[in-house]
Every structure is written in structure tokens, then in C-alpha cells.
Design a protein around this motif. Structure first.
Motif, PDB file in Angstrom:
ATOM      1  N   VAL A 243      -5.766   9.626   8.447  1.00 55.31           N
ATOM      2  CA  VAL A 243      -6.589   8.466   8.069  1.00 55.31           C
ATOM      3  C   VAL A 243      -6.206   7.974   6.674  1.00 55.31           C
ATOM      4  N   MET A 244      -6.071   8.904   5.716  1.00 55.02           N
ATOM      5  CA  MET A 244      -5.706   8.507   4.357  1.00 55.02           C
ATOM      6  C   MET A 244      -4.302   7.922   4.303  1.00 55.02           C
ATOM      7  N   VAL A 245      -3.376   8.490   5.065  1.00 52.77           N
ATOM      8  CA  VAL A 245      -2.014   7.951   5.095  1.00 52.77           C
ATOM      9  C   VAL A 245      -2.026   6.520   5.612  1.00 52.77           C
ATOM     10  N   PHE A 246      -2.786   6.262   6.668  1.00 55.19           N
ATOM     11  CA  PHE A 246      -2.848   4.920   7.236  1.00 55.19           C
ATOM     12  C   PHE A 246      -3.350   3.911   6.207  1.00 55.19           C
TER      13      PHE A 246
ATOM     14  N   ALA B  30       2.175  12.438  -0.119  1.00 53.65           N
ATOM     15  CA  ALA B  30       3.546  12.817   0.254  1.00 53.65           C
ATOM     16  C   ALA B  30       3.961  12.137   1.554  1.00 53.65           C
ATOM     17  N   PHE B  31       3.094  12.137   2.568  1.00 51.20           N
ATOM     18  CA  PHE B  31       3.419  11.479   3.833  1.00 51.20           C
ATOM     19  C   PHE B  31       3.502   9.965   3.666  1.00 51.20           C
ATOM     20  N   ALA B  32       2.652   9.403   2.807  1.00 49.43           N
ATOM     21  CA  ALA B  32       2.700   7.956   2.580  1.00 49.43           C
ATOM     22  C   ALA B  32       4.022   7.551   1.940  1.00 49.43           C
ATOM     23  N   TYR B  33       4.504   8.321   0.986  1.00 46.66           N
ATOM     24  CA  TYR B  33       5.814   8.053   0.396  1.00 46.66           C
ATOM     25  C   TYR B  33       6.916   8.176   1.447  1.00 46.66           C
TER      26      TYR B  33
ATOM     27  N   MET C 236      -3.532   4.256   2.908  1.00 42.96           N
ATOM     28  CA  MET C 236      -2.650   4.171   1.744  1.00 42.96           C
ATOM     29  C   MET C 236      -1.487   3.235   2.001  1.00 42.96           C
ATOM     30  N   LEU C 237      -0.959   3.242   3.224  1.00 42.53           N
ATOM     31  CA  LEU C 237       0.153   2.353   3.567  1.00 42.53           C
ATOM     32  C   LEU C 237      -0.339   0.935   3.825  1.00 42.53           C
ATOM     33  N   LYS C 238      -1.419   0.808   4.564  1.00 44.00           N
ATOM     34  CA  LYS C 238      -1.920  -0.525   4.935  1.00 44.00           C
ATOM     35  C   LYS C 238      -2.428  -1.289   3.718  1.00 44.00           C
ATOM     36  N   ASP C 239      -3.171  -0.625   2.841  1.00 46.53           N
ATOM     37  CA  ASP C 239      -3.784  -1.280   1.688  1.00 46.53           C
ATOM     38  C   ASP C 239      -3.062  -0.921   0.395  1.00 46.53           C
ATOM     39  N   LYS C 240      -1.752  -0.776   0.462  1.00 48.68           N
ATOM     40  CA  LYS C 240      -0.990  -0.368  -0.714  1.00 48.68           C
ATOM     41  C   LYS C 240      -1.173  -1.343  -1.876  1.00 48.68           C
ATOM     42  N   ALA C 241      -1.105  -2.641  -1.599  1.00 45.63           N
ATOM     43  CA  ALA C 241      -1.220  -3.643  -2.668  1.00 45.63           C
ATOM     44  C   ALA C 241      -2.596  -3.593  -3.322  1.00 45.63           C
ATOM     45  N   GLN C 242      -3.655  -3.497  -2.499  1.00 49.18           N
ATOM     46  CA  GLN C 242      -5.005  -3.464  -3.055  1.00 49.18           C
ATOM     47  C   GLN C 242      -5.249  -2.196  -3.867  1.00 49.18           C
ATOM     48  N   LEU C 243      -4.760  -1.060  -3.373  1.00 51.70           N
ATOM     49  CA  LEU C 243      -4.942   0.193  -4.114  1.00 51.70           C
ATOM     50  C   LEU C 243      -4.182   0.159  -5.436  1.00 51.70           C
ATOM     51  N   SER C 244      -2.965  -0.385  -5.426  1.00 50.38           N
ATOM     52  CA  SER C 244      -2.187  -0.482  -6.670  1.00 50.38           C
ATOM     53  C   SER C 244      -2.866  -1.407  -7.666  1.00 50.38           C
ATOM     54  N   ALA C 245      -3.371  -2.547  -7.171  1.00 52.46           N
ATOM     55  CA  ALA C 245      -4.063  -3.483  -8.069  1.00 52.46           C
ATOM     56  C   ALA C 245      -5.323  -2.869  -8.654  1.00 52.46           C
ATOM     57  N   GLY C 246      -6.048  -2.106  -7.855  1.00 57.08           N
ATOM     58  CA  GLY C 246      -7.246  -1.446  -8.360  1.00 57.08           C
ATOM     59  C   GLY C 246      -6.919  -0.412  -9.421  1.00 57.08           C
ATOM     60  N   PHE C 247      -5.805   0.298  -9.244  1.00 61.38           N
ATOM     61  CA  PHE C 247      -5.410   1.288 -10.247  1.00 61.38           C
ATOM     62  C   PHE C 247      -4.971   0.621 -11.540  1.00 61.38           C
ATOM     63  N   VAL C 248      -4.253  -0.499 -11.423  1.00 62.56           N
ATOM     64  CA  VAL C 248      -3.751  -1.196 -12.612  1.00 62.56           C
ATOM     65  C   VAL C 248      -4.887  -1.699 -13.485  1.00 62.56           C
ATOM     66  N   GLN C 249      -6.048  -2.017 -12.889  1.00 65.79           N
ATOM     67  CA  GLN C 249      -7.177  -2.512 -13.666  1.00 65.79           C
ATOM     68  C   GLN C 249      -7.659  -1.509 -14.718  1.00 65.79           C
ATOM     69  N   PHE C 250      -7.394  -0.227 -14.488  1.00 66.41           N
ATOM     70  CA  PHE C 250      -7.830   0.790 -15.444  1.00 66.41           C
ATOM     71  C   PHE C 250      -6.842   0.970 -16.589  1.00 66.41           C
ATOM     72  N   LEU C 251      -5.680   0.314 -16.505  1.00 65.69           N
ATOM     73  CA  LEU C 251      -4.670   0.452 -17.540  1.00 65.69           C
ATOM     74  C   LEU C 251      -4.875  -0.604 -18.619  1.00 65.69           C
ATOM     75  N   PRO C 252      -4.431  -0.318 -19.835  1.00 69.20           N
ATOM     76  CA  PRO C 252      -4.532  -1.324 -20.901  1.00 69.20           C
ATOM     77  C   PRO C 252      -3.596  -2.501 -20.649  1.00 69.20           C
ATOM     78  N   ASN C 253      -3.850  -3.593 -21.356  1.00 66.85           N
ATOM     79  CA  ASN C 253      -3.020  -4.789 -21.174  1.00 66.85           C
ATOM     80  C   ASN C 253      -1.586  -4.553 -21.615  1.00 66.85           C
ATOM     81  N   GLU C 254      -1.425  -3.821 -22.698  1.00 66.78           N
ATOM     82  CA  GLU C 254      -0.087  -3.502 -23.180  1.00 66.78           C
ATOM     83  C   GLU C 254       0.397  -2.245 -22.451  1.00 66.78           C
ATOM     84  N   ARG C 255       1.118  -2.433 -21.363  1.00 66.13           N
ATOM     85  CA  ARG C 255       1.550  -1.291 -20.549  1.00 66.13           C
ATOM     86  C   ARG C 255       3.023  -1.393 -20.143  1.00 66.13           C
TER      87      ARG C 255
END
Length: 364
Positions: free
Chosen positions: A171-174, A47-50, A176-195
Motif C-alpha cells: 500500500v505504501m509503495v503504491f 526501497a521498493f519505491a526506488y 509513494m509512486l502514485k503521489d510522488k510529486a505531492q509527497l515531494s512538494a509537501g516535504f519541500v515546504q518544511f525546508l528553508p527558502n535558501e536550500r
């Protein structure tokens, strides 16, 4: 009947992307429902990161690095929040203790007013009904006192949890904001190709959640501050405490405003009695609520809240019952998520029919 259900199932779940979206939402809801206690610091950090993503992204557009922008915004936000809490919390705590001390007098005054009702409305209200009502109130007050005592006994555990929040959440907010791109890319890896369908719903909800959290925080600050100023101008007791309650009441649409009206009215009656000053106070309070519902909410949430009030109340009751406070806080975004999913689902399964202007007979 079964044939109709089979056709409906075939139509709705024939696309693998629809099945994937449905399973992701189901697993997400079940995971939060079962692990909400463990994941509470993570939800607070999200919530704070958003909330802080908007100023961080603005600094990045000025050419400042993501790490430096995140550090400046998080440190500044934590500093302002600490200063505000250092001023608000002690005064609100003192006023709360004063209110508890004056509570017996308020209850006794209420008894006096209630015992006058049989004389004012003969035949409509009996003295037995009033005595039964006062007995129920006494039982509720005793139960409230026991709850407060149990809360004080468990305060040590709450203090430890608060310390964990004060350390882990920033610490988590920092990160989450600093490494937003890396965290998003890591999450996307778990999704199927057709998304494509998942991406459509996610992009819509990502913007809505960000705007909703930012708008809700602004609404709390504006409504709470204005209420505190108005109550102070009237010289109302516990002005800051009541202003904080009115501010946080906007977390629960419609229901919160109705609930918080009771303590404001009770304190006003206890201090002013049934006089013209009480009427002016409640009129001013009603104007604040009217401006909040008819001006501030449409201004802050014009792109977020596109739901009927009945659906919003149902969402608050349903998600609040499932997830507690966070279900209430995110009731509108979750309801919007359901709506966006249904819209994307319907659009995917039932594409628009070609118009008459594009028929082959018209083009020849």
C-alpha cells in the motif's frame, strides 16, 4: 589550538545553508537510529519505491497516466515476487531442514579431519589444540540450537509482523509512486527558502540511491541464479539454499563473499571429500566471485560506487552497527552521501581561485 578551532568553525559554519544541511543530516540519522524499529516498514516501502520508479517513469513517458502506470507495475511486481517466493521458499526451507538433519554427520566428519592434523603437521598442531577447538565448536552448536528454539517460540510474533509487512508495504509503495510529486512538494515546504546546497546534495543522492537499489537487486538475482545453476551442475547438496545465500551475500561487500565461502566449502567437503571434484567446485565458485567483483559490480555500479574498498568496509561496519540490516544495505549510498556532502561543503566554503588567464593584467 583554540584559535585554530575557532577559525575552522567560522569558516565551515559561516554559511546558513551549511548549518541547515548539517542539522538535517544529524536529525535524519538520529531519527532513524532511535525509530528504526517503528519505521522498518516505511524503509522497506521506500526501497521498493526506488526500485519500481524506473519502470513507472518509463510507462509515464509513453503517455500512460501515473496512477495506471503505478497500478500495473506494482501489481506485476507483486505477482512475480509471489510466484518466485512460492517456488523458492518451500524448496529452500526443505533443504535447510535437511542440512540441519545432516549437521551432526558434517560435524563428525570435521572431527575426523581435524584429528588427522597432528599426524599431518607434527610439531605445528597438537591434539590438545584440536580437542579444545572441537569443544568450542560443540558449545557454539549448542548455543545455535538454543537460538533456533527461541526463534521458533517467537515465530507467532514474527508471523504477525510478516502479515503487517504484506499489507502495509504494498500500500505504501503504491501511494509513494502514485503521489510522488505531492509527497515531494509537501516535504519541500518544511525546508528553508535558501536550500541550494541541500538541493545539490539531494539530487545527486536521489539518482545514486535509485541506481544502487536497482543494481543491487539485479546483482542478487544474477549471482544467486548463476550460483544455483553451477551448484546444480556439480550435483551439490542444498544447491538452491547455497545459491540463495551466495546471492544475498552481495548485500555486504567483500565481507559477505568471505563469509558465505565457508558453508559452500563445508558442504563440498562433506559430499565430495578432498577430491578433484571439490577443487573444480571451489574453482567455479571462485570464478563466480571474481566475475561479480570485477565485471558485474563495475557494470552495474559504475556511476554509484566511486569509493575506495577500505571506505566501503568501514561504512558497512559503521552503518551496520548503527542501523542493523538497513545500515548494511544502504552502507554504500550513505557513504556516498557523506562524500557528496563533504564535496558540496568544501566547494561552497572554498570557491575555486581564478586562473591566471582571467587575471585583469592578462586581459588588458
Amino acid at each position: 589550538m583554540f584559535d585554530w578551532l575557532r577559525k575552522w568553525y567560522t569558516h565551515k559554519f559561516s554559511d546558513p545553508q551549511v548549518v541547515t544541511l548539517f542539522l538535517m543530516l544529524l536529525l535524519g540519522f538520529l531519527g532513524i537510529y532511535w525509530l528504526s524499529g517503528m519505521l522498518a516498514p516505511v524503509l522497506v516501502a521506500i526501497a521498493f519505491a526506488y526500485l519500481l520508479e524506473w519502470p513507472v517513469s518509463r510507462l509515464c513517458r509513453l503517455g500512460i497516466s501515473r496512477a495506471l502506470s503505478t497500478s500495473a507495475i506494482v501489481m506485476g511486481f507483486m505477482g512475480v515476487l509471489t510466484l518466485a517466493l512460492m517456488w523458492v521458499m518451500p524448496l529452500a526451507w526443505y533443504q535447510g531442514r535437511t542440512l540441519l538433519r545432516d549437521l551432526p554427520q558434517i560435524i563428525e566428519l570435521g572431527r575426523t579431519y581435524l584429528l588427522e592434523l597432528p599426524e599431518l603437521f607434527p610439531g605445528m598442531v597438537s591434539e590438545e589444540q584440536i580437542l579444545l577447538m572441537m569443544h568450542n565448536v560443540d558449545e557454539r552448536v549448542m548455543a545455535f540450537g538454543k537460538d533456533m528454539l527461541s526463534m521458533s517460540v517467537a515465530s507467532i510474533v514474527d508471523l504477525v509482523a510478516l502479515l503487517i509487512y504484506l499489507v502495509l508495504v504494498p500500500v505504501m509503495v503504491f501511494f509513494m509512486l502514485k503521489d510522488k510529486a505531492q509527497l515531494s512538494a509537501g516535504f519541500v515546504q518544511f525546508l528553508p527558502n535558501e536550500r541550494k546546497l541541500i538541493s545539490q546534495v539531494w539530487h545527486e543522492m536521489n539518482v545514486q540511491i535509485m541506481n544502487y537499489i536497482r543494481g543491487k537487486v539485479l546483482e542478487i538475482l544474477i549471482v544467486g541464479t548463476v550460483s544455483y545453476v553451477v551448484f546444480s551442475l556439480f550435483g551439490l547438496n542444498y544447491a538452491l539454499l547455497l545459491g540463495v545465500l551466495v546471492g544475498f551475500s552481495v548485500l555486504i561487500p567483500y565481507i559477505g563473499a568471505a563469509v558465505v565461502t565457508l558453508p559452500v566449502a563445508v558442504v563440498g567437503i562433506f559430499q565430495f571429500g578432498f577430491t578433484a571434484e571439490l577443487g573444480y567446485l571451489m574453482l567455479a565458485y571462485g570464478i563466480i566471485q571474481a566475475l561479480d567483483g570485477n565485471v558485474l559490480v563495475p557494470l552495474l555500479f559504475s556511476e554509484v560506487v566511486d569509493l575506495n574498498p577500505v571506505y566501503i568496509i568501514i561504512a558497512v561496519l559503521f552503518f551496520g552497527g548503527l542501523f542493523g540490516f538497513w545500515g548494511i544495505f544502504f552502507a554504500i549510498p550513505l557513504a556516498s552521501l557523506v562524500k557528496a556532502t563533504v564535496n558540496a561543503w568544501s566547494t561552497r566554503v572554498y570557491p575555486a581561485e581564478p586562473s591566471e588567464a582571467t587575471q585583469p593584467s592578462e586581459q588588458v
